[in-house]
Write a protein that holds these residues in place. Structure first.
Motif, short mmCIF file in Angstrom:
data_model
loop_
_atom_site.label_atom_id
_atom_site.label_comp_id
_atom_site.label_asym_id
_atom_site.label_seq_id
_atom_site.Cartn_x
_atom_site.Cartn_y
_atom_site.Cartn_z
N THR A 186 0.85 -1.34 0.02
CA THR A 186 -0.07 0.13 -0.05
C THR A 186 0.75 1.18 -0.13
OG1 THR A 186 -1.76 -1.23 1.38
CG2 THR A 186 -1.85 1.22 1.23
N ILE A 187 1.78 1.37 0.72
CA ILE A 187 2.70 2.57 0.96
C ILE A 187 3.47 2.77 -0.41
CG2 ILE A 187 4.77 3.49 2.22
CD1 ILE A 187 4.12 2.20 4.64
N SER A 188 4.00 1.72 -0.77
CA SER A 188 4.68 1.63 -2.16
C SER A 188 4.12 2.12 -3.24
CB SER A 188 5.31 0.23 -2.63
OG SER A 188 6.09 0.51 -3.76
N SER A 189 2.79 1.70 -3.39
CA SER A 189 1.53 2.14 -4.38
C SER A 189 1.35 3.51 -4.23
CB SER A 189 0.52 1.29 -4.46
OG SER A 189 -0.50 1.48 -5.52
N ALA A 190 1.11 4.04 -3.26
CA ALA A 190 0.88 5.44 -2.74
C ALA A 190 2.02 6.31 -3.31
CB ALA A 190 0.62 5.65 -1.42
N ILE A 191 3.38 5.88 -2.95
CA ILE A 191 4.24 6.79 -3.40
C ILE A 191 4.61 6.84 -4.82
CG2 ILE A 191 7.00 6.88 -3.11
CD1 ILE A 191 6.60 5.85 -0.46
N ASN A 192 4.26 5.82 -5.40
CA ASN A 192 4.66 5.44 -6.84
C ASN A 192 3.52 6.28 -7.68
OD1 ASN A 192 6.77 3.66 -6.14
ND2 ASN A 192 5.45 1.99 -6.86
N GLU A 197 7.96 13.48 -6.92
CA GLU A 197 9.13 12.85 -6.39
C GLU A 197 9.60 13.13 -4.88
OE1 GLU A 197 11.32 10.01 -6.06
OE2 GLU A 197 10.73 10.00 -8.25
N ILE A 198 9.57 12.26 -4.01
CA ILE A 198 9.95 12.71 -2.72
C ILE A 198 11.28 11.92 -2.26
CG2 ILE A 198 7.42 12.37 -2.06
CD1 ILE A 198 8.12 9.65 -0.83
N ILE A 213 11.46 1.79 -6.84
CA ILE A 213 10.37 2.61 -7.88
C ILE A 213 9.79 3.73 -7.07
CG2 ILE A 213 8.17 2.66 -9.19
CD1 ILE A 213 9.21 -0.39 -10.13
N GLY A 214 9.97 4.76 -7.71
CA GLY A 214 9.32 5.97 -7.06
C GLY A 214 8.24 6.55 -8.00
N ALA A 215 7.76 7.92 -7.81
CA ALA A 215 7.00 8.58 -8.48
C ALA A 215 7.54 8.84 -10.00
CB ALA A 215 6.53 9.79 -7.83
N THR A 216 8.75 9.18 -10.08
CA THR A 216 9.16 9.73 -11.42
C THR A 216 9.07 8.33 -12.35
OG1 THR A 216 10.42 11.23 -10.47
CG2 THR A 216 11.20 10.53 -12.82
N HIS A 217 9.63 7.19 -11.42
CA HIS A 217 9.82 6.11 -12.51
C HIS A 217 8.46 5.43 -13.04
CE1 HIS A 217 10.89 1.75 -13.35
NE2 HIS A 217 12.12 2.26 -13.21
N HIS A 218 7.43 5.46 -12.14
CA HIS A 218 6.05 5.03 -12.45
C HIS A 218 5.25 6.08 -13.14
CE1 HIS A 218 2.97 2.08 -12.26
NE2 HIS A 218 2.12 3.09 -11.77
#
Length: 262
Positions: A186-192, A197-198, A213-218
């Protein structure tokens, strides 16, 4: 561990799990949205991955699909509980039932298996004959937010939901390890899906960060479609040469502006 003993117990358990699944989604989505879009909006203004505005009503559309996803996750969780009661799963509650070292190993194995399953499932869902029927609902959100995290067509929700329960029949997992894995998911999906980009500058080349994986990648996956298919980690994209060639350039661009002023 919860036991289902009759119709009343079944429906109370169903309600409990739905509130837990959907509540977890709301808690993390709302928390990340408020933190980076309201509380620290000015500090992270230049870190938006996609600058195009979100569609009118997009938040509520995503929340609506997320309710459906949560219902599907709840139904599968109930199936796992019933299977556990019949002794068909390998879930255990006594931490001493296996050597303590097995605890982190089991979590790592599940995350690796989940990543592998999802990567290849994700590529399959992008086949033209499959995409419009299964995956398009999620990609209707080009500019994402944490609310996008559970926004799936029911078929995709089901395909995503079955892998971890299936592993519970072949891999011993402590009940708390299951909770940790679901929280990481859940945390990973929210960040992505945050669209902000945090992670810090150069984290994409850090010994650990280069695999996360982060927001930029996804976010690039949502805008380019044919790259960045991973879930938690980048290793399958790196191994299969499906990581976007724009990733490192965009990550540097989004993180340098904010960090340069510190």
């Amino acid at each position: 561990m919860i036991y289902i003993t009759g119709p009343t117990s079944f429906w109370l358990t169903a309600l409990f799990f739905f509130l837990a699944v959907f509540g977890r989604y709301v808690l993390f989505s709302l928390g990340f949205w408020w933190l980076f879009s309201v509380s620290m909006k000015d500090q992270f203004a230049h870190r938006a991955v996609q600058t195009r505005p979100r569609k009118p009503g997009q938040d509520w559309r995503e929340i609506g699909w997320s309710i459906v996803t949560s219902l599907i996750f709840t139904a599968i969780a109930l199936g796992v509980i019933l299977a556990y009661q019949e002794g068909h799963t390998l879930i255990y509650t006594n931490i001493k039932a296996y050597p303590l070292i097995w605890y982190p190993i089991s979590i790592s194995l599940v995350l690796f298996a989940h990543e592998t399953y999802y990567y290849w499932l994700h590529r399959w869902m992008h086949k033209p004959s499959v995409y419009r029927w299964v995956h398009k609902t999620h990609h209707d959100s080009i500019t994402t937010s944490p609310w996008t995290a559970f926004s799936f067509h029911p078929t995709e929700s089901t395909l995503q939901a079955i892998v971890i329960p299936a592993l519970l029949f072949v891999l011993p997992l402590h009940i708390s390890a299951v909770g940790i894995i679901l929280t990481i998911m859940t945390i990973s999906s929210a960040i992505n899906h945050l669209n902000t980009e945090i992670y810090p500058r150069d984290f994409d080349r850090h010994w650990l960060g280069r695999w996360l994986i982060g927001a930029t990648h996804h976010g690039l996956h949502h805008s380019q479609f044919r790259f960045n298919y991973g879930l938690y980690f980048t290793f399958w994209d790196k191994w299969m040469k499906t990581e976007s060639p724009d990733f490192h350039r965009l990550f540097k661009q989004k993180t340098t502006k904010i960090d340069a002023g510190r």
